[in-house]
Design a protein around this motif. Sequence first.
Motif, PDB file in Angstrom:
ATOM      1  N   GLU A  50       0.830  -1.208   0.000  1.00 44.03           N
ATOM      2  CA  GLU A  50       0.000   0.000   0.000  1.00 44.03           C
ATOM      3  C   GLU A  50       0.869   1.265   0.000  1.00 44.03           C
ATOM      4  O   GLU A  50       0.568   2.238  -0.679  1.00 44.03           O
ATOM      5  N   LYS A  51       1.975   1.220   0.759  1.00 41.13           N
ATOM      6  CA  LYS A  51       2.883   2.383   0.830  1.00 41.13           C
ATOM      7  C   LYS A  51       3.753   2.499  -0.414  1.00 41.13           C
ATOM      8  O   LYS A  51       4.166   3.604  -0.773  1.00 41.13           O
ATOM      9  N   SER A  52       4.084   1.369  -1.044  1.00 42.20           N
ATOM     10  CA  SER A  52       4.978   1.364  -2.210  1.00 42.20           C
ATOM     11  C   SER A  52       4.379   0.527  -3.334  1.00 42.20           C
ATOM     12  O   SER A  52       4.913  -0.529  -3.688  1.00 42.20           O
ATOM     13  N   PRO A  53       3.275   0.983  -3.923  1.00 40.58           N
ATOM     14  CA  PRO A  53       2.609   0.164  -4.942  1.00 40.58           C
ATOM     15  C   PRO A  53       3.407   0.007  -6.233  1.00 40.58           C
ATOM     16  O   PRO A  53       3.088  -0.852  -7.048  1.00 40.58           O
ATOM     17  N   ASP A  54       4.466   0.792  -6.400  1.00 41.52           N
ATOM     18  CA  ASP A  54       5.290   0.683  -7.594  1.00 41.52           C
ATOM     19  C   ASP A  54       6.540  -0.160  -7.357  1.00 41.52           C
ATOM     20  O   ASP A  54       7.429  -0.216  -8.195  1.00 41.52           O
ATOM     21  N   ASN A  55       6.598  -0.857  -6.229  1.00 42.62           N
ATOM     22  CA  ASN A  55       7.737  -1.712  -5.927  1.00 42.62           C
ATOM     23  C   ASN A  55       7.445  -3.130  -6.422  1.00 42.62           C
ATOM     24  O   ASN A  55       6.706  -3.887  -5.801  1.00 42.62           O
ATOM     25  N   ALA A  56       8.014  -3.481  -7.556  1.00 42.24           N
ATOM     26  CA  ALA A  56       7.762  -4.780  -8.181  1.00 42.24           C
ATOM     27  C   ALA A  56       8.179  -5.935  -7.282  1.00 42.24           C
ATOM     28  O   ALA A  56       7.519  -6.981  -7.251  1.00 42.24           O
ATOM     29  N   ASP A  57       9.260  -5.781  -6.535  1.00 43.60           N
ATOM     30  CA  ASP A  57       9.713  -6.859  -5.652  1.00 43.60           C
ATOM     31  C   ASP A  57       8.677  -7.214  -4.590  1.00 43.60           C
ATOM     32  O   ASP A  57       8.534  -8.376  -4.216  1.00 43.60           O
ATOM     33  N   LEU A  58       7.960  -6.219  -4.090  1.00 45.16           N
ATOM     34  CA  LEU A  58       6.931  -6.496  -3.085  1.00 45.16           C
ATOM     35  C   LEU A  58       5.777  -7.301  -3.687  1.00 45.16           C
ATOM     36  O   LEU A  58       5.269  -8.239  -3.056  1.00 45.16           O
ATOM     37  N   TRP A  59       5.366  -6.943  -4.896  1.00 49.04           N
ATOM     38  CA  TRP A  59       4.305  -7.705  -5.564  1.00 49.04           C
ATOM     39  C   TRP A  59       4.771  -9.138  -5.821  1.00 49.04           C
ATOM     40  O   TRP A  59       4.028 -10.093  -5.614  1.00 49.04           O
ATOM     41  N   TRP A  60       6.020  -9.269  -6.291  1.00 42.64           N
ATOM     42  CA  TRP A  60       6.584 -10.591  -6.543  1.00 42.64           C
ATOM     43  C   TRP A  60       6.652 -11.398  -5.250  1.00 42.64           C
ATOM     44  O   TRP A  60       6.278 -12.576  -5.224  1.00 42.64           O
ATOM     45  N   LEU A  61       7.086 -10.755  -4.183  1.00 39.19           N
ATOM     46  CA  LEU A  61       7.213 -11.453  -2.912  1.00 39.19           C
ATOM     47  C   LEU A  61       5.841 -11.896  -2.398  1.00 39.19           C
ATOM     48  O   LEU A  61       5.694 -13.022  -1.900  1.00 39.19           O
ATOM     49  N   ARG A  62       4.830 -11.039  -2.530  1.00 40.57           N
ATOM     50  CA  ARG A  62       3.496 -11.452  -2.100  1.00 40.57           C
ATOM     51  C   ARG A  62       3.010 -12.633  -2.949  1.00 40.57           C
ATOM     52  O   ARG A  62       2.431 -13.582  -2.435  1.00 40.57           O
TER      53      ARG A  62
END
Length: 184
Positions: A50-62
């Motif tokens: 939510e704080k960093s919606p443009d962080n691809a690594d976070l989406w990948w990690l989820r």
Amino acid sequence: MLLLDSDLAESARNTMRAMVSEAYYWITKDRDFGPADLHEFLANLYPLIEKSPDNADLWWLRGLVRFHLRARCHLGFWEDVLSDFEQAIKINPRQGYYHFWHGRTYFWADDQKQPIGSLENALHDYDHAIELDPSPAYFYRSRGIRISFFRRNREAIDDFNHAINLDPNVADFYLWRGNSFDSC
């Protein structure tokens, strides 16, 4: 002041990369990291995304956490896993790992007889991952396994040979190559 902001942003990115790398190890290698741990980790990812919606690594990690929850607990509903990997790919289409895990999700969904499962889509994603980053041996191993499902054993053997050339210390690569020779 702009330089300082830039340095802080780079420091934050490096910290995030370190967190992602450590989390990847826990999720994929630590057998004591069970479903309850994965659920807790998943809950912690929502505010970060939510704080960093443009962080691809976070989406990948989820997507990775969700993937392991589905695989370990034999749960269906792979659509949310694919969606997370697709968001990571949308943000950074040049990252081979994102395509690899997207393809792996298609394969696992197919293995569990889910409607979204597709060996063809898995193979397409593996091809793309290898185009982007030809160095991970397990990319070739995974593609070789998928190719063998289509009875294209000579191509599969080529991929297993390539994996062995990249990392000759992994017995699994030799096992899959041997199985492919047996099927020729």
